[in-house]
Design a protein around this motif. Structure first.
Motif, mmCIF file in Angstrom:
data_model
loop_
_atom_site.group_PDB
_atom_site.id
_atom_site.type_symbol
_atom_site.label_atom_id
_atom_site.label_comp_id
_atom_site.label_asym_id
_atom_site.label_seq_id
_atom_site.Cartn_x
_atom_site.Cartn_y
_atom_site.Cartn_z
ATOM 1 N N LEU A 88 9.183 -1.271 4.807
ATOM 2 C CA LEU A 88 8.857 0.015 4.213
ATOM 3 C C LEU A 88 9.872 0.283 3.113
ATOM 4 C CD1 LEU A 88 7.182 2.687 4.322
ATOM 5 C CD2 LEU A 88 8.986 3.593 5.806
ATOM 6 N N PRO A 112 3.794 -2.800 10.714
ATOM 7 C CA PRO A 112 3.354 -2.200 9.459
ATOM 8 C C PRO A 112 3.344 -0.676 9.581
ATOM 9 C CG PRO A 112 1.450 -2.885 10.709
ATOM 10 C CD PRO A 112 2.666 -3.275 11.524
ATOM 11 N N GLY A 113 3.257 0.008 8.450
ATOM 12 C CA GLY A 113 3.125 1.454 8.488
ATOM 13 C C GLY A 113 4.443 2.155 8.712
ATOM 14 N N ASP A 130 0.756 3.881 13.993
ATOM 15 C CA ASP A 130 0.386 2.808 13.062
ATOM 16 C C ASP A 130 0.561 1.442 13.722
ATOM 17 O OD1 ASP A 130 -0.077 4.671 11.050
ATOM 18 O OD2 ASP A 130 1.896 4.407 10.133
ATOM 19 N N TYR A 186 7.242 -7.223 7.992
ATOM 20 C CA TYR A 186 6.866 -6.038 7.220
ATOM 21 C C TYR A 186 8.110 -5.319 6.709
ATOM 22 C CZ TYR A 186 2.608 -6.874 9.896
ATOM 23 O OH TYR A 186 1.509 -7.458 10.467
ATOM 24 N N CYS A 245 4.371 0.672 1.805
ATOM 25 C CA CYS A 245 4.374 -0.272 2.928
ATOM 26 C C CYS A 245 4.096 -1.679 2.398
ATOM 27 C CB CYS A 245 3.305 0.118 3.946
ATOM 28 S SG CYS A 245 3.556 1.738 4.689
ATOM 29 N N ASP A 253 -3.977 0.576 -1.851
ATOM 30 C CA ASP A 253 -3.408 -0.762 -2.022
ATOM 31 C C ASP A 253 -3.050 -1.016 -3.484
ATOM 32 O OD1 ASP A 253 -3.941 -1.098 0.670
ATOM 33 O OD2 ASP A 253 -5.798 -2.221 0.327
ATOM 34 N N ALA A 304 -2.314 -1.422 14.776
ATOM 35 C CA ALA A 304 -2.254 -2.783 14.242
ATOM 36 C C ALA A 304 -1.971 -3.832 15.313
ATOM 37 C CB ALA A 304 -1.171 -2.850 13.163
ATOM 38 N N THR A 336 0.838 -1.192 0.000
ATOM 39 C CA THR A 336 0.000 0.000 0.000
ATOM 40 C C THR A 336 0.873 1.243 0.000
ATOM 41 O OG1 THR A 336 -1.923 1.047 1.048
ATOM 42 C CG2 THR A 336 -0.221 0.222 2.509
ATOM 43 N N THR A 344 3.898 -6.006 3.120
ATOM 44 C CA THR A 344 3.895 -7.213 3.941
ATOM 45 C C THR A 344 4.711 -8.241 3.173
ATOM 46 O OG1 THR A 344 1.709 -6.732 4.851
ATOM 47 C CG2 THR A 344 2.492 -9.013 5.018
#
Length: 347
Positions: free
Chosen positions: A286, A314-315, A320, A284, A251, A194, A324, A177, A253
């Motif tokens: 970034l 995440p994020g 964030d 995760y 971001c 996304d 989560a 995303t 996964t």
């Protein structure tokens, strides 16, 4: 023993420089076969010295981080990314990059160092070992206090776009995303939302999205019969041949615990940098791209780097992670260990 400013390790295949006194960053990892340098170093910048005086928490910690940021590969602990407002222990990218580490042992092939956080009762020990063409990294965190302490954990390798120019990122992403808001709106090229890695939606196709008209050309995908008109996309796995002015985040996964970066001009046949990590611990990542964006503070147009920041959350921020449920608790006496490997190899 005191923290040396720099330690060099070498094998027949690798040359590594690290900076225990300056956050124990890995400043350089050179492939001795091709001469290729994995990491970007901030040009023309003499960083502020790390000390055990951390300065203000929260948003103000962004400026103190930039003062000492020199590039290379640094650790993010006990916090990843942006801060939690109102928390006096919350610092951009955490504490350990801001602190001098104590060298525990070192020789020609390894260095081990340890650091104690200032605002949380947590320690981190890291051992770097060269074994031929591979760098092995072993890490251990521990709560040495009397109460549970929260943490997130990650790694921030600043790769050199110049080294990997015209190459590609090879990774598997289970989800991807583009987060809101843009960090630097005038240099952002991606639309929020996304997407299926690596084809991220383009913000727009006008020159306004590509400073100086230098940005990569979006590619329109072909829709199935009867589908909506195609949206322009960028292939984020492709690395530009020149700094094109973009500044973007995505971001991810992670779909596997490894990725490769292809350097097509390294040596006669090209080389690849491969990183294998603990995906269970760091699910995760970034993706950060800053290819010459902006002409003012903090980088004055000199950033030419990208990062795949694998982490526990995440994020981009502690809020964030909290949203989560990805902020972990380390209990008194509890220890968590992990390891990963890095190395240059044939394409």
């Amino acid at each position: 023993m005191p923290s040396p400013a720099e330690i060099t390790l070498q094998s027949d295949a690798l040359l590594l420089r690290c900076t225990p006194a300056q956050g124990f960053s890995i400043a350089s990892l050179v492939d001795r076969i091709s001469g290729a340098e994995a990491f970007w170093q901030r040009p023309g910048h003499t960083p502020a010295s790390c000390s055990r005086v951390l300065g203000p928490a929260g948003e103000a910690s962004s400026e103190t981080f930039v003062d000492l940021f020199a590039g290379g590969w640094f650790e993010m602990f006990p916090e990843v990314g942006y801060t939690q407002p109102g928390d006096p222990a919350s610092l951009v990218h955490g504490e350990v990059v801001r602190l001098p580490w104590e060298v525990v042992s070192t020789d020609a092939e390894h260095v081990e160092a340890r650091v104690a956080c200032v605002r949380r009762p947590l320690t981190l020990t890291r051992r770097l070992t060269l074994d031929g063409a591979r760098l092995h990294v072993a890490e251990r965190i521990e709560n040495v206090g009397a109460a549970p302490a929260p943490y997130t954990w990650g790694h921030h390798p600043c790769f050199s776009r110049t080294t990997f120019a015209g190459g590609r990122i090879e990774l598997e992403a289970a989800a991807a995303t583009v987060p809101e808001p843009w960090f630097q709106p005038e240099s952002a090229t991606l639309a929020f939302g996304d997407f299926d890695w690596p084809h991220a939606p383009a913000r727009e196709t006008s020159a306004a999205a590509h400073p100086g008209g230098a940005g990569p050309a979006p590619v329109a995908t072909t829709p199935a019969h009867g589908a909506a008109p195609p949206a322009a996309t960028f292939d984020l796995s492709q690395l530009p041949v020149r700094a094109d002015g973009r500044h973007d985040h995505a971001c991810l996964t992670m779909g596997s615990g490894s990725f490769r970066l292809i350097a097509p001009d390294a040596g006669p046949a090209g080389r690849a940098l491969r990183i294998d990590f603990d995906r269970e611990r760091f699910p995760y990542a970034l993706l950060w791209q800053n290819f010459g964006a902006g002409d003012g503070f903090p980088f004055w147009g000199a950033a030419d780097t990208f990062a795949i920041e694998f982490s526990t959350m995440p994020g981009r921020s502690t809020p964030d992670a909290l949203a989560a449920g990805a902020v972990s608790q380390l209990h008194p006496g509890e220890v968590v260990e992990t390891s990963f490997t890095v190395g240059w190899e044939a394409v």
